[in-house]
Design a protein around this motif. Structure first.
Motif, short mmCIF file in Angstrom:
data_model
loop_
_atom_site.label_atom_id
_atom_site.label_comp_id
_atom_site.label_asym_id
_atom_site.label_seq_id
_atom_site.Cartn_x
_atom_site.Cartn_y
_atom_site.Cartn_z
N ASN A 124 1.00 -1.03 -0.02
CA ASN A 124 0.02 -0.01 0.01
C ASN A 124 0.86 1.36 -0.12
OD1 ASN A 124 -2.83 1.39 0.36
ND2 ASN A 124 -1.82 2.16 2.09
N ARG A 131 -4.28 -9.24 2.10
CA ARG A 131 -5.22 -8.79 2.98
C ARG A 131 -6.76 -8.13 2.28
NH1 ARG A 131 -4.32 -3.74 7.23
NH2 ARG A 131 -6.30 -3.69 8.00
N TYR A 172 -8.68 -4.81 3.38
CA TYR A 172 -7.66 -3.71 3.55
C TYR A 172 -8.60 -2.60 3.00
CZ TYR A 172 -3.04 -1.51 4.15
OH TYR A 172 -2.08 -0.70 4.62
#
Length: 135
Positions: free
Chosen positions: A73, A99, A102
């Motif tokens: 990210n 994930r 997220y």
């Protein structure tokens, strides 16, 4: 390493970027394979506007910990800040692969799509983010 690393994190959070940078360099002299210190070092480089160096350092951290969503990210955010939404989107996709819930990565993905001029797809990602985290 935990105490010194936490000192670096605290310095970064409080805006003492040079101090955090220096501490990360010290950690990495002792433990060159510390992906946590590499990630935080990359964040200091990004904050200082040294995007190319930040990208190299994020990639070093990702070689050591390739399934860490936050690293993907933050690398994506670096690309987006540099004006490269396509590379940013690829990073956000990797983050949510590791994930799926997220929200921040979906939100950033939406912002990158807006940057590309694709509000329809951006809305989908932003709605997904708010379903995961309404706040």
């Amino acid at each position: 390493m935990n105490d010194i690393y936490q000192t670096a994190v605290d310095a970064f959070v409080k805006g003492r970027i040079k101090e955090a940078h220096r501490i990360c360099k010290t950690i990495l002299k002792r433990q060159p394979a510390s992906h946590e210190a590499l990630h935080l070092l990359a964040m200091t480089e990004k904050r200082r506007g040294k995007y190319s160096l930040a990208i190299k350092t994020f990639n070093k951290a990702l070689r050591l910990a390739p399934s860490t969503p936050m690293y993907w990210n933050n690398l994506g955010e670096t690309y987006r800040e540099m004006g490269d939404p396509d590379k940013a989107i690829k990073c956000y996709q990797r983050a949510v692969k590791h994930r799926p819930e997220y929200a921040e990565a979906y939100s950033n993905w939406g912002a990158a799509l807006m940057m590309k001029g694709d509000p329809g797809q951006a809305e989908q990602q932003l709605l997904r983010a708010t379903r995961i985290n309404p706040e």
